[in-house]
Design an enzyme around this catalytic site. Structure first.
Site, PDB file in Angstrom:
ATOM      1  N   ASP A  24      54.720  52.129   6.253  1.00  0.00           N
ATOM      2  CA  ASP A  24      56.398  51.600   7.175  1.00  0.00           C
ATOM      3  C   ASP A  24      56.325  50.572   7.495  1.00  0.00           C
ATOM      4  OD1 ASP A  24      58.601  52.982   6.487  1.00  0.00           O
ATOM      5  OD2 ASP A  24      58.437  54.396   8.723  1.00  0.00           O
ATOM      6  N   ASN A  72      62.656  57.811  -1.672  1.00  0.00           N
ATOM      7  CA  ASN A  72      63.065  56.903  -1.532  1.00  0.00           C
ATOM      8  C   ASN A  72      64.134  56.809  -2.650  1.00  0.00           C
ATOM      9  OD1 ASN A  72      59.625  55.377  -0.421  1.00  0.00           O
ATOM     10  ND2 ASN A  72      61.190  55.864   0.697  1.00  0.00           N
TER      11      ASN A  72
HETATM   12  C1  IPE Z   1      57.797  56.926   3.976  1.00  0.00           C
HETATM   13  O1  IPE Z   1      58.364  56.075   4.301  1.00  0.00           O
HETATM   14  C2  IPE Z   1      57.204  56.505   2.578  1.00  0.00           C
HETATM   15  C3  IPE Z   1      56.809  55.118   2.288  1.00  0.00           C
HETATM   16  C4  IPE Z   1      56.291  54.750   3.284  1.00  0.00           C
HETATM   17  C5  IPE Z   1      56.423  55.262   0.645  1.00  0.00           C
HETATM   18  P1  IPE Z   1      60.179  56.022   4.392  1.00  0.00           P
HETATM   19  O2  IPE Z   1      61.068  54.731   5.658  1.00  0.00           O
HETATM   20  O3  IPE Z   1      61.162  56.008   3.261  1.00  0.00           O
HETATM   21  O4  IPE Z   1      60.414  57.163   5.804  1.00  0.00           O
HETATM   22  P2  IPE Z   1      61.575  57.424   6.334  1.00  0.00           P
HETATM   23  O5  IPE Z   1      63.032  57.512   5.760  1.00  0.00           O
HETATM   24  O6  IPE Z   1      62.075  56.629   7.512  1.00  0.00           O
HETATM   25  O7  IPE Z   1      61.714  59.025   6.407  1.00  0.00           O
HETATM   26  C1  IPE Z   2      58.309  51.128   3.548  1.00  0.00           C
HETATM   27  O1  IPE Z   2      58.774  50.192   4.603  1.00  0.00           O
HETATM   28  C2  IPE Z   2      58.068  50.828   2.504  1.00  0.00           C
HETATM   29  C3  IPE Z   2      58.574  51.979   1.223  1.00  0.00           C
HETATM   30  C4  IPE Z   2      58.951  52.844   1.720  1.00  0.00           C
HETATM   31  C5  IPE Z   2      58.563  51.755   0.173  1.00  0.00           C
HETATM   32  P1  IPE Z   2      60.358  50.308   4.408  1.00  0.00           P
HETATM   33  O2  IPE Z   2      61.047  50.311   3.064  1.00  0.00           O
HETATM   34  O3  IPE Z   2      60.608  52.462   4.970  1.00  0.00           O
HETATM   35  O4  IPE Z   2      60.575  49.859   6.041  1.00  0.00           O
HETATM   36  P2  IPE Z   2      61.664  50.434   6.963  1.00  0.00           P
HETATM   37  O5  IPE Z   2      61.570  51.612   7.653  1.00  0.00           O
HETATM   38  O6  IPE Z   2      63.249  50.117   6.540  1.00  0.00           O
HETATM   39  O7  IPE Z   2      61.668  48.982   8.234  1.00  0.00           O
HETATM   40 MG    MG Z   3      60.826  52.996   6.803  1.00  0.00          MG
END
Ligand code: IPE
Ligand code: IPE
Ligand code: MG
Length: 248
Positions: A24, A72
């Site tokens: 993340d 997602n």
């Molecule tokens: C969790 O991260 C899923 C992945 C890293 C693939 P998210 O960014 O989707 O989680 P939330 O929305 O902050 O809980």
């Molecule tokens: C994790 O990074 C990747 C996926 C969830 C696919 P994010 O895209 O959630 O990054 P932030 O949380 O917005 O910084």
């Molecule tokens: Mg994220």
């Protein structure tokens, strides 16, 4: 100073068998640099490569990485498309390294609901690496913990309905064996970078006794040194599993 200098602080006899990572912070990493979110996802693939290399070097049995959650799908279509494109590019660029290092690629999640080309590509790489035994790289793709448990319960219900299984014979092992992670040890160490302190529907059943390690570093900046620090922190924990702890 390279990550190898951390090895002297590690107990090589007590390494985690299974490490799970919620990758993340890619979006915020990009934002900080005035870049589009996709650049963070691209850079995140490099961190995954580094984590895989280190786990292989340390003989970790399983590395599970959360790459795309069932939640997602709520993201803009353009971002989802880009992520799928990057997954495909990642598979192309990694297949040789996976084979050379005897790493089996497996997936957790409903990969059949991914675009057909990506699903096929993933299946190809899983088939080509099916004989690899030194490590499992488990990609959690279109994965949700509650969805996984729902599916397991449906599968078990069908077995009961067919008379193959008696309700009183349903055990914790029965449930574990119906999960995507069947046959893998539960994660010993769960890592979430990016400062978020939640599970986001990841490995709900499997993490019952995992040690959690949170880090403020964004995933694209999370390197081998950071992973070493997480392992060292893990080794300093007293895993009691409900029993009386080690005398200190
Ligand atoms: C969790 O991260 C899923 C992945 C890293 C693939 P998210 O960014 O989707 O989680 P939330 O929305 O902050 O809980
Ligand atoms: C994790 O990074 C990747 C996926 C969830 C696919 P994010 O895209 O959630 O990054 P932030 O949380 O917005 O910084
Ligand atoms: Mg994220």
């Amino acid at each position: 100073m390279t990550y190898h200098s951390y090895f002297s602080q590690m107990d090589m006899q007590r390494l985690p068998r299974h490490i799970a990572v919620i990758m993340d912070g890619n979006g915020r990493w990009s934002q900080k640099r005035g870049m589009i979110r996709g650049m963070g996802h691209k850079a995140g693939a490099e961190s995954l490569r580094a984590a895989t290399e280190l786990c292989r070097e340390l003989n970790i049995e399983v590395l599970t990485v959360y790459a795309f959650s069932t939640e997602n799908w709520k993201r803009p279509a353009a971002e989802i498309e880009l992520l799928f494109k990057l997954f495909s590019q990642y598979l192309d660029s990694e297949i040789k390294t996976l084979l050379d290092n005897d790493i089996q690629l497996v997936a957790s999640g409903d990969i059949s609901a991914l675009p057909e080309a990506l699903h096929k590509h993933l299946q190809q790489v899983m088939d080509k690496t099916a004989h690899c035994r030194s490590m499992k790289l488990n990609l959690a793709l279109n994965y949700g913990g509650r969805q996984e448990l729902t599916r397991a319960m449906q599968n078990i219900a069908v077995k009961v309905q067919k008379g193959e299984l008696q309700p009183q014979d349903i055990s914790m092992d029965t449930i574990s064996s119906e999960l995507y992670t069947a046959g893998m040890p539960d994660p010993d160490l769960l890592i979430r970078p990016s400062g978020e302190l939640r599970l986001s529907n990841f490995l709900l059943w499997q993490c019952a006794y995992s040690e959690f390690y949170f880090d403020d570093v964004m995933w694209p900046d999370f390197g081998k040194e950071d992973l070493c620090r997480a392992i060292i922190a893990y080794q300093q924990r007293d895993r009691r599993f409900g029993a009386v702890g080690e005398a200190k």
